[in-house]
Design an enzyme around this catalytic site. Sequence first.
Site, PDB file in Angstrom:
ATOM      1  N   LYS A  83      20.092 -64.059 -28.153  1.00 37.28           N
ATOM      2  CA  LYS A  83      20.567 -64.278 -29.527  1.00 37.28           C
ATOM      3  C   LYS A  83      21.120 -65.686 -29.723  1.00 37.28           C
ATOM      4  O   LYS A  83      21.279 -66.138 -30.858  1.00 37.28           O
ATOM      5  CB  LYS A  83      21.621 -63.236 -29.903  1.00 37.28           C
ATOM      6  CG  LYS A  83      22.943 -63.350 -29.175  1.00 37.28           C
ATOM      7  CD  LYS A  83      23.924 -62.307 -29.697  1.00 37.28           C
ATOM      8  CE  LYS A  83      25.274 -62.432 -29.014  1.00 37.28           C
ATOM      9  NZ  LYS A  83      26.247 -61.448 -29.541  1.00 37.28           N
ATOM     10  N   ASP A  84      21.419 -66.411 -28.609  1.00 35.39           N
ATOM     11  CA  ASP A  84      21.911 -67.785 -28.709  1.00 35.39           C
ATOM     12  C   ASP A  84      20.784 -68.814 -28.757  1.00 35.39           C
ATOM     13  O   ASP A  84      21.038 -69.992 -28.988  1.00 35.39           O
ATOM     14  CB  ASP A  84      22.802 -68.120 -27.502  1.00 35.39           C
ATOM     15  CG  ASP A  84      24.080 -67.304 -27.461  1.00 35.39           C
ATOM     16  OD1 ASP A  84      24.519 -66.845 -28.526  1.00 35.39           O
ATOM     17  OD2 ASP A  84      24.628 -67.129 -26.359  1.00 35.39           O
ATOM     18  N   ARG A 132      28.356 -62.665 -38.906  1.00 40.47           N
ATOM     19  CA  ARG A 132      27.618 -61.431 -39.220  1.00 40.47           C
ATOM     20  C   ARG A 132      28.545 -60.224 -39.198  1.00 40.47           C
ATOM     21  O   ARG A 132      28.570 -59.419 -40.144  1.00 40.47           O
ATOM     22  CB  ARG A 132      26.489 -61.238 -38.199  1.00 40.47           C
ATOM     23  CG  ARG A 132      25.784 -59.877 -38.282  1.00 40.47           C
ATOM     24  CD  ARG A 132      24.838 -59.679 -37.119  1.00 40.47           C
ATOM     25  NE  ARG A 132      25.512 -59.759 -35.830  1.00 40.47           N
ATOM     26  CZ  ARG A 132      26.115 -58.733 -35.239  1.00 40.47           C
ATOM     27  NH1 ARG A 132      26.134 -57.543 -35.818  1.00 40.47           N
ATOM     28  NH2 ARG A 132      26.707 -58.885 -34.067  1.00 40.47           N
ATOM     29  N   ARG A 133      29.328 -60.075 -38.130  1.00 39.08           N
ATOM     30  CA  ARG A 133      30.223 -58.923 -38.031  1.00 39.08           C
ATOM     31  C   ARG A 133      31.263 -58.942 -39.139  1.00 39.08           C
ATOM     32  O   ARG A 133      31.589 -57.902 -39.713  1.00 39.08           O
ATOM     33  CB  ARG A 133      30.900 -58.905 -36.659  1.00 39.08           C
ATOM     34  CG  ARG A 133      29.952 -58.593 -35.508  1.00 39.08           C
ATOM     35  CD  ARG A 133      30.679 -58.604 -34.180  1.00 39.08           C
ATOM     36  NE  ARG A 133      29.739 -58.475 -33.070  1.00 39.08           N
ATOM     37  CZ  ARG A 133      29.747 -59.223 -31.990  1.00 39.08           C
ATOM     38  NH1 ARG A 133      30.649 -60.192 -31.853  1.00 39.08           N
ATOM     39  NH2 ARG A 133      28.862 -59.024 -31.031  1.00 39.08           N
ATOM     40  N   ARG A 150      38.391 -65.835 -30.737  1.00 37.53           N
ATOM     41  CA  ARG A 150      37.478 -66.644 -29.936  1.00 37.53           C
ATOM     42  C   ARG A 150      37.809 -66.522 -28.459  1.00 37.53           C
ATOM     43  O   ARG A 150      38.786 -65.897 -28.069  1.00 37.53           O
ATOM     44  CB  ARG A 150      37.552 -68.110 -30.379  1.00 37.53           C
ATOM     45  CG  ARG A 150      37.287 -68.263 -31.865  1.00 37.53           C
ATOM     46  CD  ARG A 150      37.069 -69.695 -32.286  1.00 37.53           C
ATOM     47  NE  ARG A 150      36.877 -69.737 -33.730  1.00 37.53           N
ATOM     48  CZ  ARG A 150      35.744 -69.406 -34.335  1.00 37.53           C
ATOM     49  NH1 ARG A 150      34.705 -69.028 -33.614  1.00 37.53           N
ATOM     50  NH2 ARG A 150      35.634 -69.449 -35.642  1.00 37.53           N
ATOM     51  N   ARG A 156      39.293 -62.280 -25.047  1.00 36.21           N
ATOM     52  CA  ARG A 156      39.278 -61.417 -26.230  1.00 36.21           C
ATOM     53  C   ARG A 156      39.917 -60.067 -25.937  1.00 36.21           C
ATOM     54  O   ARG A 156      40.669 -59.537 -26.761  1.00 36.21           O
ATOM     55  CB  ARG A 156      37.844 -61.245 -26.728  1.00 36.21           C
ATOM     56  CG  ARG A 156      37.218 -62.551 -27.179  1.00 36.21           C
ATOM     57  CD  ARG A 156      35.844 -62.345 -27.779  1.00 36.21           C
ATOM     58  NE  ARG A 156      35.117 -63.605 -27.872  1.00 36.21           N
ATOM     59  CZ  ARG A 156      34.008 -63.783 -28.572  1.00 36.21           C
ATOM     60  NH1 ARG A 156      33.482 -62.776 -29.226  1.00 36.21           N
ATOM     61  NH2 ARG A 156      33.417 -64.953 -28.600  1.00 36.21           N
ATOM     62  N   CYS A 243      21.665 -68.572 -35.643  1.00 34.54           N
ATOM     63  CA  CYS A 243      22.447 -67.493 -35.040  1.00 34.54           C
ATOM     64  C   CYS A 243      23.827 -67.343 -35.668  1.00 34.54           C
ATOM     65  O   CYS A 243      24.517 -66.355 -35.403  1.00 34.54           O
ATOM     66  CB  CYS A 243      22.578 -67.717 -33.528  1.00 34.54           C
ATOM     67  SG  CYS A 243      23.505 -69.208 -33.078  1.00 34.54           S
TER      68      CYS A 243
END
Length: 309
Positions: A83-84, A132-133, A150, A156, A243
Amino acid sequence: MRTVTVGTRGSTLALAQTRWVIARLKEEWPETEFRLQTISTKGDRNRESLEQLAQKGDKGFWVKEIEDALLQNRVDIAVHSLKDLPTEQPEGLEVASIPKRVDSRDVLVGREGAKKLADLPQGARVGTSSIRRKAFLKSYRPDLQVIDLRGNIDTRLAALGTGDYDAIILAAAGLIRTELRHRIDEFIEPDILLPAPGQGALALETRADDDLSIEVAYAIHDHLTDDRITAEREFLAGLGAGCMAPVGAHATVKGGTLTLEGWVAALDGTHVIRATSSGEAGECADIGAELAEDMLKQGADRFIEAARA
């Protein structure tokens, strides 16, 4: 004995998934020696937010330095979180292999009494670094406070203990690959949070003219995952999105039929365009491109442009 140098970022997750790749490759090529080399990328070093980098048009902040190492023959295979990886690849490089995908869903990790997204109290503080989230969460639960979070996985998870967050949202794949599955409180279904295109998958990138590295990498290629990922990434490319855009895509294959679902959202979650497209799995690229065209006709471009502004 042949030696193949495998390059990746130095994060806990990148190292875990690259060691997994090397172990699988070693099973297929026992007479080959594999050497791991870590490479620092702009995304690792830069103090600017990833959103700022994306707005400047810098799409490869997690991969460019690794791709440079490939082109300079310092590494032979690069392992990326797919996805990156930008949908446009540099000349001279190719994705030689996509191993079998793990769980593509997002997950919730919460404090005591905050273990399910639907059960979070009014105004609960939810941490995520993903545009997106954020957009999809605001659409599902407008009452939630979605706060930036982050850092690497350990950072996290540790943030939950500070009292600043009631819950955090992460990719299931990251926790699974770093042997932290036990920390997952809830797998969030795609009808609530549609995953990022390519989430849960890896890409093994090589030089396009390096036949040996291509052959080595292809030994762990998974065709079903490739079909699903191709549809999702063609959808992303067709939208002209990167992305960091508020875009989700998720492809499934059943009985030879591939079904692709795509979402594009306003940043504040007030509007979400949703659409699906289906066809034979072998037509995966066309399915992704057609769904992107359909979404653009519905006005998805205005949400993508707003994310760049």
